[in-house]
Scaffold this active site. Structure first.
Site: not given
Ligand SMILES: Nc1ncnc2c1ncn2[C@@H]1O[C@H](COP(=O)(O)OP(=O)(O)O)[C@@H](O)[C@H]1O
Ligand SMILES: [Mg+2]
Length: 340
Positions: A77-78, A122, A171, A231
């Protein structure tokens, strides 16, 4: 009031990294974070929709409409928010629900935006009602209502805000009020768990960036145990890389297995808490149903952590089911546990 709780939420994002607390995720996240649409693997449907939305907005020379992303931690998401800023060459201002404590905090963030900025909030489900009320007119008509004075002499003035795009992530979509949800005029997008193949591609890319040689089998093994979550995949890759490095060996399947064993992660990617949760429902409560609060108390975990972090993947695996009377363990989970 909620500082203990705040910690808990931050923790829950990283719970898959298991204790002892790993603090390198920020750094890891940044180096491995995709910077272009091509590098962002999977979530095909979301990508296609966003590309159209962003291109159309660009043609109209107007900032894209507000977007909301939701789904379990670690699914990207981030990353999506930053990617959109990167692709549209917009400046991204980064904040979160718990960080905006007072109406004044939000007012100051909004008035400090420049035209075309992206404001990323977030954990938006943690904004309180009063702040939500201020956010509505800002999202809808680009104005900030400010109340001056108190009592009968109080009056409202309206401040015109620069055109901006709000991107929010959560989430806990169910915790968002319907009025807030409906203000995300660009769309509300649910991120899905990734396929093993997609996770495999992410591991390939990450291993190149980290400069580690990884064989096909090792890659598949990590992918299989990564909870379908990028992640987690990156985390497991890094930990296995560490072991390979210390051993002065290549990153093979055996190294992956040994390293994950040391982390307490089983062949389905479940960790100690996942297994404890299944065992508690099965042994203490005869397979369920058991209510979330009882379950949380038995595991000494926050309810929100169980709902955000543990449950989504167990549901995805079909290891637990949610009924109106609580959680139950499935036969599939029983089979898995009995193999231990
Ligand atoms: N679609 C994707 N393709 C490649 N790497 C990804 C992808 N989504 C997430 N990641 C990896 O996973 C890590 C966590 O993602 P993040 O955006 O922080 O998750 P969320 O915000 O949903 O908790 C990122 O730093 C990245 O390295
Ligand atoms: Mg995040």
């Amino acid at each position: 009031m909620s500082s203990k709780n705040d910690n808990k939420i931050t923790d829950s994002e990283n719970t898959q990294e298991i204790s002892p607390k790993i603090t390198d995720t920020k750094f890891l996240d940044q180096t491995l974070r995709p910077n272009s649409w091509d590098e962002y693997i999977g979530q095909k449907n979301i990508k296609e929709n966003l590309k159209i939305l962003l291109t159309a907005a660009k043609q109209r020379q107007h900032p894209p409409e507000h977007l909301l992303f939701y789904g379990p931690p670690g699914l990207g998401k981030t990353t999506l928010a930053h990617l959109i800023a990167h692709e549209t060459r917009a400046q991204l201002k980064d904040t979160s629900g718990p960080a905006i404590e007072k109406v004044g905090d939000l007012a100051s963030i909004l008035t400090n935006l420049s035209p075309g900025d992206i404001l990323f909030i977030d954990e938006i489900h943690r904004l309180n009602k009063a702040i939500e009320e201020v956010l509505y007119p800002a999202m809808e008509s680009g104005v900030l209502d400010i109340i001056i004075g108190k009592g009968p002499s109080a009056r409202t003035i309206q401040l015109e805000l620069p055109a901006f795009t709000l991107i929010a992530a959560t989430t806990r979509i169910a915790m968002l009020s319907a009025p807030l949800r409906s203000r995300f005029s660009g769309g509300v997008f649910k991120l899905d768990f990734y396929t093993e193949e997609e996770i495999g591609k992410i591991i390939e890319r990450s291993s190149k960036i980290l400069n580690v040689e990884i064989d096909g089998e090792a890659k598949e093994e990590i992918a299989k145990r990564s909870r379908s979550t990028p992640r987690t995949a990156n985390y497991l890759l890094k930990r296995s890389r560490d072991l390979a490095q210390i051993r002065e060996q290549k990153l093979t399947n055996d190294i992956v297995k040994e390293s994950l064993e040391m982390l307490g992660i089983d062949n389905m990617g479940l960790n100690a808490v996942d297994r404890a949760m299944l065992n508690v429902i099965e042994d203490k409560f005869n397979g369920g149903p058991v209510g979330l609060n009882t379950l949380a108390a038995s595991l000494s975990e926050e309810q929100s952590t169980i709902e955000d972090v543990y449950e989504p993947y167990l549901l995805q695996l079909g290891f637990i089911e949610r009924t109106s009377r609580g959680r139950v363990v499935t036969d599939r989970a029983r089979k898995h546990l009995s193999k231990k």
